[in-house]
Design a protein around this motif. Structure first.
Motif, PDB file in Angstrom:
ATOM      1  N   VAL A  26       1.929  -6.875  21.439  1.00  0.00           N
ATOM      2  CA  VAL A  26       2.120  -8.329  21.555  1.00  0.00           C
ATOM      3  C   VAL A  26       1.159  -8.949  22.572  1.00  0.00           C
ATOM      4  N   HIS A  27       0.077  -8.208  22.884  1.00  0.00           N
ATOM      5  CA  HIS A  27      -0.947  -8.767  23.764  1.00  0.00           C
ATOM      6  C   HIS A  27      -2.262  -8.829  23.029  1.00  0.00           C
ATOM      7  N   SER A  28      -3.143  -9.757  23.493  1.00  0.00           N
ATOM      8  CA  SER A  28      -4.395  -9.866  22.750  1.00  0.00           C
ATOM      9  C   SER A  28      -5.447  -8.908  23.301  1.00  0.00           C
ATOM     10  N   TYR A  29      -6.418  -8.646  22.443  1.00  0.00           N
ATOM     11  CA  TYR A  29      -7.421  -7.629  22.694  1.00  0.00           C
ATOM     12  C   TYR A  29      -8.623  -8.246  23.393  1.00  0.00           C
ATOM     13  N   SER A  30      -9.199  -7.468  24.317  1.00  0.00           N
ATOM     14  CA  SER A  30     -10.466  -7.887  24.890  1.00  0.00           C
ATOM     15  C   SER A  30     -11.385  -6.674  24.916  1.00  0.00           C
ATOM     16  N   TRP A  56      -6.637  -1.359  21.065  1.00  0.00           N
ATOM     17  CA  TRP A  56      -5.302  -0.787  21.173  1.00  0.00           C
ATOM     18  C   TRP A  56      -4.206  -1.752  20.727  1.00  0.00           C
ATOM     19  N   PRO A  57      -4.272  -3.028  21.039  1.00  0.00           N
ATOM     20  CA  PRO A  57      -3.225  -3.940  20.559  1.00  0.00           C
ATOM     21  C   PRO A  57      -3.116  -3.950  19.037  1.00  0.00           C
ATOM     22  N   SER A  58      -4.247  -4.010  18.332  1.00  0.00           N
ATOM     23  CA  SER A  58      -4.215  -4.019  16.874  1.00  0.00           C
ATOM     24  C   SER A  58      -3.648  -2.716  16.341  1.00  0.00           C
ATOM     25  N   ALA A  59      -4.084  -1.577  16.893  1.00  0.00           N
ATOM     26  CA  ALA A  59      -3.572  -0.267  16.479  1.00  0.00           C
ATOM     27  C   ALA A  59      -2.068  -0.196  16.702  1.00  0.00           C
ATOM     28  N   SER A  60      -1.612  -0.793  17.823  1.00  0.00           N
ATOM     29  CA  SER A  60      -0.189  -0.742  18.149  1.00  0.00           C
ATOM     30  C   SER A  60       0.634  -1.496  17.116  1.00  0.00           C
ATOM     31  N   SER A  61       0.180  -2.695  16.750  1.00  0.00           N
ATOM     32  CA  SER A  61       0.945  -3.472  15.768  1.00  0.00           C
ATOM     33  C   SER A  61       0.974  -2.746  14.434  1.00  0.00           C
TER      34      SER A  61
END
Lengths: 364, 301
Positions: free
Chosen positions: B53-57, B266-271
């Protein structure tokens, strides 16, 4: 013209291995007859039944149903109903669907199917339980469903594989009587497998006694009990006093035989066994035919022996006595627990009387 | 009066082993594994949820601002197709496992003890070889000049492209997961008394009718557990699709792997991972609910 048979079994042999062979077995069952296969476990009675149902193939011999060859048909085309020992009800189907199982396979129309199932349920006194599942029924009820499931297809013959052995004693007797009256009412030919001699005697028109894969004797319950053909039949049906003996002479009422223990008995007939043998014989005396009296009671007849009561087994309804004759022969007697018998006690001297007509001569 | 009351309370008393006194014992027995799960599964999982639920940088991996973009992104055509492919390959694998596994399960369930021992050994043996080695075996068999194509050429036929296709992935997955179908099915079929089959035959059913009306419905619990197992491990499979498939037609686990270790998103992989878990869980609860409903009817007393 010879009598028409419903089932004809000729020289049935089933070989499991060179050591384990059932048969050859031959017998006929008349239309409407209640025929039992009786014997200890491993005698081949269930194998015979499974051969008729088609679950085992014959190694030799033939089975005919109403004159037509049966043994070359697959089990699902045989038209012989079988009630299994553990009932084999389908647990995922309701009582109604269990009974309708065979009708659905035969594509019986729905209204007719419903009517036939209802009639079958009524016949086994389970009307109104069609929606239940087998697990919700008692053992006796499951038994009835199994019978209804076979009956509803109106098979040419109905077979039972020890159907009462999983029920408790009281229910067993009740179901036994119901089974008999049901079979009489429908006039259906029945083959019944059991190891319980009382069941076979109570139910059957005729009994085949089996031992070690062959038939020892076929006869009515009275014939099997009163005139056993072999020592095995005598021992298996009811309890018995069975003693090896030899013929020592012939008297006025029949034959004199002497047991190995030295008891001389006078018996009716010429002393031959059913097969005409005169050597290697045994005498059979049913315990309930042994008469026990207080000494000096004035009994008559050729077979009167002094002795005493060695032991008394109290069974409520019956008394079982172990008797020791003065000549050394031991004998068992079964008496009703009534009248003079109630006074019998161990070590009491008695006079034992045997009617010559109650003694059977058998081959050993 | 008092005697009646006593006997009534005695009759109503539950079995003592499951009473209040027994509770600390099972807690004690379960605690080592519970601890293991807490430290190595629940905590990392919570962390994954946190990432999702956090955005990627590209520079910091994670920006400390809440967003549902990662989940919204899963509805992009690329991800929808990824999920579609993953679920489809899982389904095909499961169906092939049922078709190949059911006869084996039936055979083993009705086999004599000695045959059963040998059969079970043969069934389990592939599991003793590592997946990577087994997959390399399939590369040898399915390759452009592999055994299958050599045979086709020898028969005068055109060679076919098998390796690095979805077919190869399904073949590989079926090979690995077949025991997971056969074992629960076998356990289920074993519990069906053979006398039920004989009863069906006696009532006029041929083997196909016996199967359809007696064996199959009674083996449904085993069938569902088998399908559930095979399906859930198939859709999360990684090694087999990575080695036997191609990178354009990838499965979900390959995508997650790439996003974690290649693009470091990692955020995208997590979702993606959470979505996969959610799908599996929904499926599982549905299947459990379905089996319980049929089971209750049969056991009802």
């Amino acid at each position: 013209m010879s009598e028409r048979y419903e089932i004809e079994i000729r020289g049935l042999v089933k070989r499991y291995s060179p050591q384990v062979i059932v048969g050859p077995i031959s017998f006929d069952v008349r239309p409407g007859e209640f025929f039992s296969l009786l014997g200890p476990s491993g005698c081949g009675k269930t194998t015979t039944l499974r051969c008729i149902a088609g679950f085992e193939s014959l190694s030799e011999g033939s089975i005919r149903l109403a004159g037509a060859r049966l043994d070359d048909k697959p089990p699902h085309r045989r038209d012989v109903g079988l009630v299994f020992q553990n009932y084999a009800l389908f647990p995922h189907l309701s009582v109604f669907d269990n009974i309708a199982f065979g009708l659905r396979l035969r594509r019986v129309a729905k209204p007719e199917m419903r009517e036939r199932v209802a009639r079958a349920l009524q016949l086994v006194e389970l009307a109104g339980l069609g929606e239940r599942f087998p697990a919700q029924l008692s053992g006796g009820q499951q038994q009835r469903v199994a019978i209804a499931r076979s009956l509803v297809l109106e098979p040419q013959i109905l077979m039972f594989d020890e159907p009462l052995s999983n029920l408790d004693l009281k229910l067993r007797i009740q179901m036994r009587d119901e089974l008999r009256s049901l079979q009489r009412r429908l006039g259906k030919t029945a083959i019944y497998v059991t190891h319980d001699q009382t069941e076979a005697l109570a139910l059957s028109d005729r009994i085949a006694v089996l031992s070690h894969g062959h038939i020892e004797q076929i006869g009515t319950p009275a014939e099997i009990y009163e005139q056993p053909a072999t020592a095995f039949v005598a021992e298996f049906i009811g309890s018995s006093n069975l003693f090896p003996a030899r013929i020592v002479g012939h008297g006025a009422p029949g034959t004199i035989v002497e047991t190995e223990a030295g008891l001389r008995l006078c018996c009716a007939g010429n002393g031959e066994t059913a097969n005409g043998e005169r050597h290697g014989i045994a005498v059979l005396l049913r315990p309930e035919r042994v008469q026990v009296h207080a000494p000096g009671n004035g009994a008559t007849g050729p077979n009167r022996f002094p002795g005493h009561i060695a032991e008394v087994t109290y069974l409520g309804e019956d008394l079982h006595l172990g008797l020791a004759l003065d000549c050394g022969q031991k004998l068992r007697a079964a008496l009703k627990n009534a009248n003079a018998a109630r006074a019998f006690a161990a070590m009491q001297p008695v006079e034992i009387v045997v009617d010559p007509g109650d003694i059977r001569i058998l081959s050993r | 009066m008092s005697i009646q009351a006593t006997s009534a309370s005695l009759a109503a008393e539950p079995r003592p082993t499951y009473g209040a006194k027994a509770r600390p014992v099972w807690a004690l027995l379960a605690s080592p594994y519970a601890l293991f799960l807490l430290v190595l599964l629940i905590v990392p999982f919570a962390n994954v949820a946190f990432f999702s639920v956090h955005s990627y940088s590209p520079t910091k991996i994670l920006l400390p601002e809440l967003t549902f973009d990662n989940y919204r992104k899963l509805f992009d055509l690329y991800y929808l197709r990824l999920f579609g492919r993953t679920l489809r390959l899982g389904l095909v694998t499961t169906i092939v496992c049922v078709l190949l596994g059911y006869p084996v399960a039936y055979f083993l369930a009705r086999a004599r003890p000695r045959v059963l021992t040998i059969g079970l050994f043969l069934l389990i043996m592939p599991l003793m070889v590592s997946t990577v080695i087994r997959v390399f075996g399939w590369i040898v068999i399915l390759g452009r000049k592999g055994l299958v194509n050599q045979a086709l050429v020898a028969l005068g036929l055109e060679p076919v492209k098998l390796l690095y296709t979805e077919t190869a992935v399904v073949i590989g997955l079926v090979n690995i997961f077949l025991p997971f179908m056969v074992l629960p099915l076998m356990a289920s079929i074993e519990r069906i008394p053979p006398s039920l089959e004989e009863a069906a035959q006696n009532l006029g059913a041929n083997w196909l009718q016996t199967f359809a009306r007696v064996i199959l419905p009674l083996s449904v619990p085993g069938l569902i557990s088998g399908c559930l197992l095979v399906y859930s491990i198939s859709i999360s499979a990684f090694v087999t699709p990575a080695l036997l498939g191609n990178s354009r037609e990838r499965m979900a686990a390959q995508q997650i792997y790439d996003e974690v270790l290649v693009s470091f998103n990692w955020p995208s992989a997590s979702s993606l991972a959470l979505a996969l878990v959610a799908l599996t869980l929904v499926l599982m609860f549905w299947a459990l609910f379905a089996t319980r409903r049929t089971g209750r009817r049969e056991r009802a007393s």
